[in-house]
Design an enzyme around this catalytic site. Sequence first.
Site, PDB file in Angstrom:
ATOM      1  CG  ASP A  26     -10.754   3.771 -37.070  1.00 38.72           C
ATOM      2  OD1 ASP A  26     -10.276   4.520 -36.189  1.00 38.72           O
ATOM      3  OD2 ASP A  26     -11.065   2.578 -36.871  1.00 38.72           O
ATOM      4  CG  ASN A  28      -8.985   5.243 -32.465  1.00 38.86           C
ATOM      5  OD1 ASN A  28      -9.736   4.838 -33.359  1.00 38.86           O
ATOM      6  ND2 ASN A  28      -9.418   5.661 -31.297  1.00 38.86           N
ATOM      7  CG  ASP A  30     -12.428   3.448 -32.490  1.00 43.74           C
ATOM      8  OD1 ASP A  30     -12.417   3.773 -33.701  1.00 43.74           O
ATOM      9  OD2 ASP A  30     -12.748   4.229 -31.580  1.00 43.74           O
ATOM     10  CG  ASP A  34     -10.119   8.541 -35.238  1.00 44.21           C
ATOM     11  OD1 ASP A  34      -9.452   8.924 -36.224  1.00 44.21           O
ATOM     12  OD2 ASP A  34      -9.967   7.418 -34.720  1.00 44.21           O
ATOM     13  CG  ASP A 205     -28.146  21.176 -35.837  1.00 44.58           C
ATOM     14  OD1 ASP A 205     -27.867  20.413 -36.771  1.00 44.58           O
ATOM     15  OD2 ASP A 205     -29.046  20.947 -35.006  1.00 44.58           O
ATOM     16  CD  GLU A 268     -29.973  21.432 -40.372  1.00 48.47           C
ATOM     17  OE1 GLU A 268     -30.087  20.288 -40.828  1.00 48.47           O
ATOM     18  OE2 GLU A 268     -30.203  21.701 -39.173  1.00 48.47           O
TER      19      GLU A 268
HETATM   20  C1  GLC Z   1     -29.726  18.747 -37.810  1.00 46.75           C
HETATM   21  C2  GLC Z   1     -28.657  17.737 -38.108  1.00 46.75           C
HETATM   22  C3  GLC Z   1     -29.230  16.362 -37.902  1.00 46.75           C
HETATM   23  C4  GLC Z   1     -29.687  16.236 -36.468  1.00 46.75           C
HETATM   24  C5  GLC Z   1     -30.668  17.339 -36.116  1.00 46.75           C
HETATM   25  C6  GLC Z   1     -30.921  17.406 -34.647  1.00 46.75           C
HETATM   26  O1  GLC Z   1     -30.784  18.680 -38.690  1.00 46.75           O
HETATM   27  O2  GLC Z   1     -28.171  17.928 -39.398  1.00 46.75           O
HETATM   28  O3  GLC Z   1     -28.300  15.363 -38.205  1.00 46.75           O
HETATM   29  O4  GLC Z   1     -30.285  14.989 -36.245  1.00 46.75           O
HETATM   30  O5  GLC Z   1     -30.162  18.604 -36.489  1.00 46.75           O
HETATM   31  O6  GLC Z   1     -29.805  17.902 -33.990  1.00 46.75           O
END
Ligand code: GLC
Length: 538
Positions: A26, A28, A30, A34, A205, A268
Amino acid sequence: MDEGTSNEAWWKKAVIYQIYPRSFYDGNGDGVGDLRGILEKLSYLTDLGVDAIWLSPVFKSPMVDFGYDISDYCAIDPLFGTMGDFDAVLGAAHRHGLKVILDLVPNHTSSEHPWFLSSRASRTSEFRDWYIWHDPAPGGGPPNNWLSAFGGSGWEFDPTTRQYYYHTFLSCQPDLNWRNAKVREAIKDVMRFWFAKGVEGLRMDALWYLLKDERFRDNPPNPDYSVGEPPDHQLLPLYTTDLPEVHEAIADLRRVADAYDDRLLIGEIYLPPEKLVAYYGTNLEGVHLPFNFSLLETRWHARTLAALIDEYEGALPPGSWPNWVLGNHDRPRIASRVGPSQARVAAMLLLTLRGTPTLYNGDELGMPMAHIPADRVLDPLEVNVPGLGLGRDGARSPIPWSDSAYAGFSPSEPWCPLIEDWKSTNVAVLEKDPASMLTLHRKLLGLRKQYPALMSGSYLPLLATGDILLFRRKHGATSILVALNLGSQPGAIEVENCAGTALLSTYCDRADEYCGGRIDLRPHEGLMILELGTANHP
Ligand code: GLC
């Protein structure tokens, strides 16, 4: 099993380190990590010895799914800083010799993205067809039986236009319509925006979800479903995932990356090896690295692991490059899955297998899952589907940097509970300990750089018996034997034609010890041996 050549792409030689920005450091005050925090800790990463950082999403987002719900792909969320902060991280990372990989979420946006706001406003919106809209079923209700991965139906009724839209994840994460060429162009523009800035790679993703059946057929029931599994496993996702058309869409994205120098696309994809490798593309026109999650899902047994490695190596198409993942922000941490002692062996496995490893932040410290009291649960998956052990908050706990207040992560109370033993498991303590998990990682990463046999040599399976897993990595005249004891009892193994000196034990001792014929391993010990006859220098 191939031996690599020397003029390979950077990402074949790299170790990727996943940063979960909310939890890294962190800057900043909070309580939330970041970009400034990442900037301050870059030298920790170069000292560790990784080559590339992948940042989970830092884009503008309502943060319902912690940044995986994006409302502007080309803006930084104020929680993480400004575009100026991002540019500072990118510039400094490059000066430190680190490549930067961002997280692109092409399957869905936030429901607050202007595209969706317009799409849902009227059936005649120019953005209507950017998302997946459908009339209710003839008798009313959702158009078909498709389920959300985050619980319940995948369809949400929108009263304004009296149609349903589809969402693989949360209802505030509507899926984009990848059959619409304008959607593809828009995402390709996003890729160009970040590549033009100098980002070296994108982790994409939920890639195997991108296309859905054009005819909206019902998914069939899963005959193997048992209670306790995630509820969407009740159906086989035949018409919602891994559609043949997805490969052509990915090839289109790959062409964007190929227009720039040396860029990397990671996908992914949670699929078994034979389906996963299709994402390399028939002629390697898919993603460079379809994430190989098999180590996340496997039972931790020597024979199971050996079979899994063989199956994966055997499935790889010619010319493709393997990769391995041991942890991420979605899955239980390795130290909790296999225990703290065995997690060291797992680290040696990850960093000695053939292919690009991805290391999840905090695993180098041996962080276990944090305990999350019921009133601190934030993960929407755990909120929607409670009690099945799917909660991801525990794997997203802040990195403990020291034993001062809030583990030196922030001067304020962190957004997510710290791991329980942060007073002893933290960077400051571990880096002073010559046998700590952090020291082990530094040594493993150092050896990987030092020996081409580890970085790009061939993989030769030797044996998997009882708790012992044994393989060789070879490059030219250099051969390194890796012997792993996956059990809690001492183990001994006779290896024909093996004589050499120990490079590293997971106990961080035995360096230079002579090893020949019979190899003795302590409980949960991994040992790397530089074999004689090998050129002494890498
Ligand atoms: C992927 C990400 C996960 C997220 C999902 C929906 O699996 O790694 O964290 O919740 O996509 O975006």
